[in-house]
Design an enzyme around this catalytic site. Structure first.
Site, PDB file in Angstrom:
ATOM      1  N   GLY A  63       0.805  -1.222   0.000  1.00 29.87           N
ATOM      2  CA  GLY A  63       0.000   0.000   0.000  1.00 29.87           C
ATOM      3  C   GLY A  63       0.833   1.265   0.000  1.00 29.87           C
ATOM      4  O   GLY A  63       0.581   2.191  -0.768  1.00 29.87           O
ATOM      5  N   GLU A  64       1.856   1.291   0.857  1.00 33.34           N
ATOM      6  CA  GLU A  64       2.698   2.484   0.938  1.00 33.34           C
ATOM      7  C   GLU A  64       3.478   2.695  -0.352  1.00 33.34           C
ATOM      8  O   GLU A  64       3.620   3.826  -0.822  1.00 33.34           O
ATOM      9  CB  GLU A  64       3.655   2.388   2.129  1.00 33.34           C
ATOM     10  N   SER A  65       3.971   1.617  -0.931  1.00 36.45           N
ATOM     11  CA  SER A  65       4.712   1.735  -2.199  1.00 36.45           C
ATOM     12  C   SER A  65       3.818   2.308  -3.287  1.00 36.45           C
ATOM     13  O   SER A  65       4.203   3.263  -3.976  1.00 36.45           O
ATOM     14  CB  SER A  65       5.240   0.367  -2.630  1.00 36.45           C
TER      15      SER A  65
END
Length: 141
Positions: A63-65
């Protein structure tokens, strides 16, 4: 498998930076990338915790990527995005197959970009919801 669908800015960024070692190690593949929407997949195998389910941290990395990639597309070419807040709610687990993350922009501003990323299994069950806010920082000349 069809070729990735990238905006022009996304194509430039991917050529400049690539995925990065962690995303590559985890098997993340970006299928679609723009500031407004991004889609990626990741295998469960190799990203599990000792009980055999997809690690919660793997959800967050995916998700963060994806949210950071989308924010950097928004910031490009004059700024770059740096994550300042990320949170995740895990609602279901998965033990095999491939997960898909769909990232949607919630706010694309001058200094902040916020995205929501929904991670689902192959049957479309929502596994996690990740939200990330990125600060858009001026590039130094």
């Amino acid at each position: 498998m069809s070729s990735p669908k990238f905006s022009q800015a996304a194509e430039q960024l991917m050529q400049l930076r690539g995925l990065g070692p962690l995303a590559e190690k985890m098997g993340i593949q970006i299928l679609e990338l723009s500031a407004e929407r991004a889609v990626a997949t990741m295998p469960v195998e190799g990203n599990t915790q000792p009980l055999g389910v997809l690690h919660g941290g793997a959800h967050v990395v995916l998700g963060e990527s994806l949210g950071s990639f989308a924010a950097n597309v928004w910031a490009h070419p004059d700024k770059f995005a740096v994550g300042i807040e990320v949170n995740a709610s895990h609602s279901k687990s998965v033990t095999s197959g491939t997960v898909t993350a769909v990232c949607t922009a919630l706010n694309l501003g001058k200094t902040l970009a916020t995205h929501e990323i929904v991670i689902s299994d192959e049957s479309g069950r929502r596994l996690s919801t990740v939200r990330i806010t990125n600060f858009l920082k001026e590039k130094k000349s």
